[in-house]
Design an enzyme around this catalytic site. Structure first.
Site, PDB file in Angstrom:
ATOM      1  N   ASN A 168       0.870  -1.183   0.000  1.00  0.00           N
ATOM      2  CA  ASN A 168       0.000   0.000   0.000  1.00  0.00           C
ATOM      3  C   ASN A 168       0.904   1.229   0.000  1.00  0.00           C
ATOM      4  O   ASN A 168       1.490   1.568   1.026  1.00  0.00           O
ATOM      5  CB  ASN A 168      -0.896  -0.044   1.257  1.00  0.00           C
ATOM      6  CG  ASN A 168      -1.732   1.208   1.403  1.00  0.00           C
ATOM      7  OD1 ASN A 168      -1.795   2.040   0.494  1.00  0.00           O
ATOM      8  ND2 ASN A 168      -2.380   1.345   2.555  1.00  0.00           N
ATOM      9  N   TRP A 169       1.001   1.863  -1.174  1.00  0.00           N
ATOM     10  CA  TRP A 169       1.924   2.998  -1.287  1.00  0.00           C
ATOM     11  C   TRP A 169       1.351   4.276  -0.688  1.00  0.00           C
ATOM     12  O   TRP A 169       2.035   5.290  -0.602  1.00  0.00           O
ATOM     13  CB  TRP A 169       2.296   3.240  -2.762  1.00  0.00           C
ATOM     14  CG  TRP A 169       3.064   2.120  -3.386  1.00  0.00           C
ATOM     15  CD1 TRP A 169       3.450   0.944  -2.799  1.00  0.00           C
ATOM     16  CD2 TRP A 169       3.541   2.059  -4.732  1.00  0.00           C
ATOM     17  NE1 TRP A 169       4.133   0.165  -3.691  1.00  0.00           N
ATOM     18  CE2 TRP A 169       4.207   0.826  -4.893  1.00  0.00           C
ATOM     19  CE3 TRP A 169       3.475   2.928  -5.832  1.00  0.00           C
ATOM     20  CZ2 TRP A 169       4.791   0.431  -6.095  1.00  0.00           C
ATOM     21  CZ3 TRP A 169       4.055   2.549  -7.039  1.00  0.00           C
ATOM     22  CH2 TRP A 169       4.709   1.312  -7.161  1.00  0.00           C
ATOM     23  N   LYS A 170       0.083   4.237  -0.327  1.00  0.00           N
ATOM     24  CA  LYS A 170      -0.598   5.415   0.251  1.00  0.00           C
ATOM     25  C   LYS A 170      -0.383   6.641  -0.650  1.00  0.00           C
ATOM     26  O   LYS A 170      -0.318   6.492  -1.861  1.00  0.00           O
ATOM     27  CB  LYS A 170      -0.123   5.654   1.690  1.00  0.00           C
ATOM     28  CG  LYS A 170      -0.247   4.388   2.535  1.00  0.00           C
ATOM     29  CD  LYS A 170      -0.100   4.628   3.996  1.00  0.00           C
ATOM     30  CE  LYS A 170      -0.266   3.299   4.743  1.00  0.00           C
ATOM     31  NZ  LYS A 170      -0.235   3.424   6.181  1.00  0.00           N
ATOM     32  N   GLU A 224      -7.091   4.752   7.603  1.00  0.00           N
ATOM     33  CA  GLU A 224      -6.842   6.153   7.259  1.00  0.00           C
ATOM     34  C   GLU A 224      -8.006   6.749   6.472  1.00  0.00           C
ATOM     35  O   GLU A 224      -8.119   7.978   6.369  1.00  0.00           O
ATOM     36  CB  GLU A 224      -5.514   6.267   6.488  1.00  0.00           C
ATOM     37  CG  GLU A 224      -4.341   6.081   7.427  1.00  0.00           C
ATOM     38  CD  GLU A 224      -3.059   5.610   6.767  1.00  0.00           C
ATOM     39  OE1 GLU A 224      -2.944   5.689   5.530  1.00  0.00           O
ATOM     40  OE2 GLU A 224      -2.171   5.142   7.501  1.00  0.00           O
ATOM     41  N   HIS A 240      -9.668   1.158   4.788  1.00  0.00           N
ATOM     42  CA  HIS A 240      -8.406   1.369   5.508  1.00  0.00           C
ATOM     43  C   HIS A 240      -8.652   2.358   6.649  1.00  0.00           C
ATOM     44  O   HIS A 240      -9.458   3.280   6.505  1.00  0.00           O
ATOM     45  CB  HIS A 240      -7.345   1.911   4.541  1.00  0.00           C
ATOM     46  CG  HIS A 240      -5.975   1.905   5.136  1.00  0.00           C
ATOM     47  ND1 HIS A 240      -5.564   2.859   6.039  1.00  0.00           N
ATOM     48  CD2 HIS A 240      -4.942   1.046   4.991  1.00  0.00           C
ATOM     49  CE1 HIS A 240      -4.321   2.578   6.409  1.00  0.00           C
ATOM     50  NE2 HIS A 240      -3.921   1.489   5.795  1.00  0.00           N
ATOM     51  N   GLY A 280       2.733  -1.196   4.307  1.00  0.00           N
ATOM     52  CA  GLY A 280       2.752   0.223   3.977  1.00  0.00           C
ATOM     53  C   GLY A 280       4.169   0.703   3.735  1.00  0.00           C
ATOM     54  O   GLY A 280       4.744   0.491   2.664  1.00  0.00           O
ATOM     55  N   GLY A 281       4.758   1.298   4.761  1.00  0.00           N
ATOM     56  CA  GLY A 281       6.083   1.923   4.626  1.00  0.00           C
ATOM     57  C   GLY A 281       7.126   1.054   3.943  1.00  0.00           C
ATOM     58  O   GLY A 281       7.857   1.529   3.061  1.00  0.00           O
ATOM     59  N   GLU A 334      -5.691  -4.977  10.548  1.00  0.00           N
ATOM     60  CA  GLU A 334      -4.726  -3.898  10.732  1.00  0.00           C
ATOM     61  C   GLU A 334      -5.036  -3.144  12.023  1.00  0.00           C
ATOM     62  O   GLU A 334      -5.862  -2.218  12.008  1.00  0.00           O
ATOM     63  CB  GLU A 334      -4.793  -2.932   9.550  1.00  0.00           C
ATOM     64  CG  GLU A 334      -4.385  -3.535   8.229  1.00  0.00           C
ATOM     65  CD  GLU A 334      -3.717  -2.507   7.339  1.00  0.00           C
ATOM     66  OE1 GLU A 334      -2.627  -2.796   6.851  1.00  0.00           O
ATOM     67  OE2 GLU A 334      -4.265  -1.404   7.164  1.00  0.00           O
ATOM     68  N   GLY A 392       2.044   2.333  10.721  1.00  0.00           N
ATOM     69  CA  GLY A 392       2.989   3.435  10.559  1.00  0.00           C
ATOM     70  C   GLY A 392       3.701   3.821  11.844  1.00  0.00           C
ATOM     71  O   GLY A 392       4.347   4.862  11.919  1.00  0.00           O
ATOM     72  N   SER A 411       3.009  -2.066  10.341  1.00  0.00           N
ATOM     73  CA  SER A 411       4.449  -2.108  10.623  1.00  0.00           C
ATOM     74  C   SER A 411       5.095  -3.437  10.250  1.00  0.00           C
ATOM     75  O   SER A 411       6.002  -3.907  10.952  1.00  0.00           O
ATOM     76  CB  SER A 411       4.736  -1.759  12.086  1.00  0.00           C
ATOM     77  OG  SER A 411       4.356  -0.419  12.346  1.00  0.00           O
TER      78      SER A 411
HETATM   79  P1  PGA Z   1       2.596   0.343   7.638  1.00  0.00           P
HETATM   80  O1  PGA Z   1       1.150   0.537   6.968  1.00  0.00           O
HETATM   81  O2  PGA Z   1       3.169  -0.937   7.111  1.00  0.00           O
HETATM   82  O3  PGA Z   1       3.377   1.545   7.212  1.00  0.00           O
HETATM   83  O4  PGA Z   1       2.385   0.282   9.117  1.00  0.00           O
HETATM   84  C1  PGA Z   1       0.305  -0.552   6.745  1.00  0.00           C
HETATM   85  C2  PGA Z   1      -0.998  -0.077   6.168  1.00  0.00           C
HETATM   86  O5  PGA Z   1      -1.435   1.033   6.529  1.00  0.00           O
HETATM   87  O6  PGA Z   1      -1.629  -0.752   5.338  1.00  0.00           O
END
Ligand code: PGA
Length: 276
Positions: free
Chosen positions: A9-11, A97, A95, A249-250, A182, A188, A228
């Site tokens: 997930n590149w956000k 977010e 998600h 994500g990251g 999640e 994050g 994470s």
């Molecule tokens: P993260 O994000 O790996 O940076 O914690 C995961 C996600 O939000 O899908």
């Protein structure tokens, strides 16, 4: 046993040029040779270019959201057919977010919802149905906030989210879904959920699906862990029996770390295929 799914997930990261550079680096890692299904979810603006760049590889394309209407006066929104046209096969829905659940205490929580995108289980449910109707595979995200975990509400929160998110779907449709557990506090933050606990909640999700839709749907649904996930914790998480992959994500923004996570999934698949 099907291959694990590792989805990046590149956000809101990456211009088109940056996205193409990352795809080129991923192609050099020869991920197609590994026993894992790989998907990248760039921002909407890079989907078309990334789709073109992925031609000839097995890497799947995912989007980060979708609206539930096919067309109309819905300024800013992207419909399922628009994603299909761009070669998208997966779509992240709900998600945290977009749900606006950042683990902030009440009453700021309300403000967070307003500030972000006001997603709730009702809109998630509409999006899941619309995505399925157009042949997109939803990656449905659920997870508790830190306050909910500390209050001992994790299982109740997850159960309520899963039930509402799949409301009205038939068992065959539910069997096509991917869930991502999640925990909001792990996203994050670098604070990963420990593997046995992540496994327990992923098993709970499968159990809820069994209760509502039966054994067959529960066996074919895939449950990922996200929050994470990094190369150094991926192996512990991915080898859990109820974890079918990861939403990253990251660590998906870097070809080396993403490829390393995929290779952990591969090694686990190899071992399982050899009866280990
Ligand atoms: P993260 O994000 O790996 O940076 O914690 C995961 C996600 O939000 O899908």
């Amino acid at each position: 046993m099907p291959d694990q799914l590792i989805a990046g997930n590149w956000k809101m990261h990456g211009t088109v040029a940056w996205s193409l550079a990352l795809v080129e680096e991923l192609k050099h890692r020869n991920l197609d040779a590994l026993n894992a299904e790989v998907c990248v979810c760039p921002p909407f603006t890079a989907l078309y270019a990334v789709h073109q760049a992925l031609r000839g590889t097995d890497i799947k394309l995912g989007a980060q959201d979708v609206f539930w209407k096919e067309q109309g006066a819905y300024t800013s929104q992207i419909s399922p057919p628009m994603l299909v046209e761009l070669g998208v096969s997966y779509v992240i829905i709900g998600h945290s977010e977009t749900r606006g659940r950042f683990g902030v205490p009440e009453p700021d929580f309300t403000e967070e919802i307003l500030r972000h995108f006001g997603e709730n289980d009702a809109t998630v449910n509409l999006k899941v149905k619309a995505a399925l109707l157009h042949g997109l595979t939803p990656i449905v995200c659920v997870g508790e906030t830190l306050a909910e975990r500390q209050a001992g509400q994790t299982d109740a929160v997850i159960t309520a989210q899963v039930k509402r998110d799949i409301d009205g779907l038939d068992p065959a449709e539910v069997g096509c879904l991917v869930f991502a557990y999640e925990p909001v506090w792990a996203i994050g933050t670098g604070e990963v959920c420990d593997a046995p606990e992540a496994n327990r909640v992923c098993a709970l999700i499968r159990h809820i699906v069994t209760d509502i839709c039966g054994e067959e749907a529960a066996q074919s649904v895939r449950v990922l862990y996200g929050g994470s996930v990094k190369p150094d914790n991926a192996h512990d998480l991915l080898e859990q029996p109820h974890i079918d992959g990861a939403l990253v994500g990251g660590a998906s923004l870097n070809a080396n770390s993403f490829a390393e996570i995929v290779s952990h999934a591969h090694k686990i698949a190899e071992r399982r295929n050899n009866g280990g």
